[in-house]
Write a protein that holds these residues in place. Structure first.
Motif: not given
Length: 185
Positions: A83-97
């Protein structure tokens, strides 16, 4: 053998379809640097970065309120699985994702669901993964939404509210339940 028989088997490619919406898109054109025309290939070992810094991010938003790097997507294969997937990471210090109902702070990451809505600020992105087999690269196919992806929903109150206070209709009635024996009338 013919050249057709000797040809390598064609692999399908995982494609991440992303539909973008912002209420001010028509006026401010914050998505003008995104390529909505065709699918783009991204090498599997590269991180897809989204933000306003064109020197670092391949997917640029033209908005000073967006972080230099807002979020990143990493393509990977699950351990002991095909299974191939994606991982998402928040890179913003100011805004929540927000990914569906999960709120990610700075440097938090989660697996990207196969179909989900990603939100930050007034931005809404519908992400849908189309499965593939290739482990060398994946594709992105970007779309522009004309209407909001996420509609504000007015949920009905769970507690019914009487038009008149019942205690005023039956003032002599006790506030607590009264226990009555079955044999009493």
């Amino acid at each position: 053998m013919t050249s057709f028989e000797e040809a390598e088997t064609e692999e399908t490619v995982t494609c991440l379809h992303m539909t973008f919406y912002h209420p001010c898109q028509e006026d401010k054109m914050m998505f003008r640097c995104l390529n909505f025309c065709k699918r783009e290939q991204v090498r599997a070992d590269e991180m897809a970065k989204f933000g306003r810094d064109s020197n670092v991010c391949h997917y640029n938003f033209m908005d000073a309120r967006v972080s230099r790097i807002q979020f990143s997507l990493q393509f990977y294969r699950k351990l002991n699985s095909a299974e191939l997937c994606f991982e998402i990471k928040n890179m913003s210090k100011k805004t929540k994702l927000i990914v569906d109902q999960t709120e990610l702070g700075y440097l938090n990451k989660i697996d990207l669901p196969w179909k989900c809505i990603i939100c930050f600020g007034d931005y809404q992105i519908l992400a849908e993964t189309q499965e593939g087999e290739s482990m060398d690269y994946f594709e992105t196919h970007l779309h522009l939404a004309q209407a909001p992806i996420l509609q504000e929903r007015c949920l009905p109150s769970l507690q019914p509210v009487p038009e008149n206070d019942i205690s005023s209709v039956f003032p002599s009635q006790s506030k607590s339940p009264i226990e009555i024996d079955e044999n009493e009338s």
